[in-house]
Write a protein that holds these residues in place. Structure first.
Motif, mmCIF file in Angstrom:
data_model
loop_
_atom_site.group_PDB
_atom_site.id
_atom_site.type_symbol
_atom_site.label_atom_id
_atom_site.label_comp_id
_atom_site.label_asym_id
_atom_site.label_seq_id
_atom_site.Cartn_x
_atom_site.Cartn_y
_atom_site.Cartn_z
ATOM 1 N N GLY A 7 74.039 0.869 -1.857
ATOM 2 C CA GLY A 7 74.697 2.263 -1.884
ATOM 3 C C GLY A 7 75.566 2.169 -3.025
ATOM 4 N N THR A 8 75.684 3.269 -3.986
ATOM 5 C CA THR A 8 76.207 3.395 -5.363
ATOM 6 C C THR A 8 77.412 4.381 -5.288
ATOM 7 O OG1 THR A 8 74.548 4.889 -6.057
ATOM 8 C CG2 THR A 8 74.157 2.565 -6.590
ATOM 9 N N GLY A 9 77.812 5.116 -4.042
ATOM 10 C CA GLY A 9 78.750 6.022 -4.145
ATOM 11 C C GLY A 9 80.128 5.558 -3.949
ATOM 12 N N GLY A 29 72.781 -2.254 -4.663
ATOM 13 C CA GLY A 29 71.255 -1.465 -4.561
ATOM 14 C C GLY A 29 71.237 -0.275 -4.531
ATOM 15 N N THR A 30 70.082 0.440 -5.213
ATOM 16 C CA THR A 30 69.881 1.642 -5.426
ATOM 17 C C THR A 30 68.520 2.029 -5.259
ATOM 18 O OG1 THR A 30 70.537 3.508 -6.978
ATOM 19 C CG2 THR A 30 69.926 1.518 -7.837
ATOM 20 N N ARG A 31 68.065 3.110 -5.054
ATOM 21 C CA ARG A 31 66.702 3.445 -5.462
ATOM 22 C C ARG A 31 65.922 2.999 -6.726
ATOM 23 N NH1 ARG A 31 67.380 9.528 -3.416
ATOM 24 N NH2 ARG A 31 69.207 9.115 -4.437
ATOM 25 N N ALA A 78 76.080 0.801 2.867
ATOM 26 C CA ALA A 78 76.916 1.931 2.318
ATOM 27 C C ALA A 78 76.209 3.039 1.772
ATOM 28 C CB ALA A 78 78.010 1.336 1.427
ATOM 29 N N THR A 79 75.233 3.632 2.624
ATOM 30 C CA THR A 79 74.344 4.570 2.108
ATOM 31 C C THR A 79 74.805 5.790 3.281
ATOM 32 O OG1 THR A 79 72.484 3.895 3.557
ATOM 33 C CG2 THR A 79 72.328 3.080 1.328
ATOM 34 N N SER A 80 74.460 7.028 2.670
ATOM 35 C CA SER A 80 74.599 8.186 3.618
ATOM 36 C C SER A 80 73.769 8.049 4.786
ATOM 37 C CB SER A 80 73.854 9.406 2.686
ATOM 38 O OG SER A 80 73.865 10.476 3.826
#
Ligand code: NAP
Length: 226
Positions: A7-9, A29-31, A78-80
């Motif tokens: 999660g990058t938020g 981590g991100t897409r 930590a993703t939506s």
């Protein structure tokens, strides 16, 4: 410890930055790293693009969800909430197997505006859904009941003695998580029990959201007096 923060938020940034500051080897981590770094617009909440944060935190690597999880001893979700299953699937079941998976996500559905509703509640929780989908991961739900900055700097509130909850099936995974929480400065950790108790922590969100409006700031927390 080698830690992947998926999660990058604002939550991913807060956790990754603090964990790196505490000496951990952190990868977010991100897409698609190139796509994430190429963004120039603030996110939907008005937060600056990830690149600005990354430039200020050169010690934190950025990788795909799978690469980040593969190289980690412990993984943070930590993703939506609505996409957590997709992000963890992209991270890879094998890359999560046997690892502590700290889940800070909330099952919020914002499709009808503010305040969001919970897309799972009462009889099930996102934490349990993740544990069922990734049975070899050791899921620990925590930190979802406070805003990002308080997660990692609880002493930001003058009364630092506020409460953080943990839920999970694996006792050792909870101990590892509690040690991380204490390293952030948390002093009142309540172990609610197995992962089904995440229903309790997640269903605090409707009152948390109303409190944010009522007290006109996200910088507050629950304190369990007993
Ligand atoms: P967010 O905007 O909810 O999520 C950002 C992440 O979701 C990004 O890494 C993004 O990937 C990923 N994502 C978006 N669509 C995706 C898709 N279709 N497939 C896979 N991944 C996708 O971030 P946040 O505001 O930092 O919140 C993270 C979590 O913490 C949420 O579950 C939230 O409810 C919870 N939480 C937030 C707070 C708070 O203070 N904001 C407090 C407590 C709990 P890319 O990197 O590829 O864009």
């Amino acid at each position: 410890m080698r830690i992947a923060v998926l999660g990058t938020g604002m939550v991913g940034q807060a956790l990754a930055g603090r964990l790196a500051e505490l000496g951990h080897e952190v990868t977010t981590g991100t897409r698609d790293p190139a796509d994430t770094l190429a963004r120039t617009e603030p996110d939907a909440m008005g937060n600056p693009p990830y690149r600005e944060w990354a430039d200020a935190h050169p010690q934190v690597r950025l990788a795909t969800f799978a690469e980040a999880a593969a190289g980690a001893d412990l993984v943070v979700n930590a993703t939506s909430g609505q996409v957590s299953m997709a992000a963890l699937t992209a991270a890879g079941r094998d890359n999560l197997a046997g690892k502590v998976l700290v889940d800070v996500a909330n099952p919020l559905d914002s499709s009808a505006g503010f305040p969001p509703t919970l897309f799972v509640k009462d009889t099930y929780s996102l934490g349990e859904q993740i544990q069922v989908a990734f049975p070899e991961a050791k899921v620990v739900k925590t930190l979802n009941t406070m805003t990002a900055s308080l997660m990692v700097h609880p002493t930001q509130l003058s009364d630092g003695e506020h409460t953080v909850f943990v839920s999970g099936n694996d006792v050792d995974a909870k101990q590892t998580t509690i040690a991380l929480l204490e390293s952030f400065g948390h002093t009142d950790v309540i172990d609610l029990g197995d992962i089904s108790t995440a229903r309790g922590a997640e269903t605090l969100l409707p009152i948390w959201l109303r409190l944010m409006t009522a007290v006109n700031t996200p910088i507050f927390n629950f304190k369990i007096v007993r």
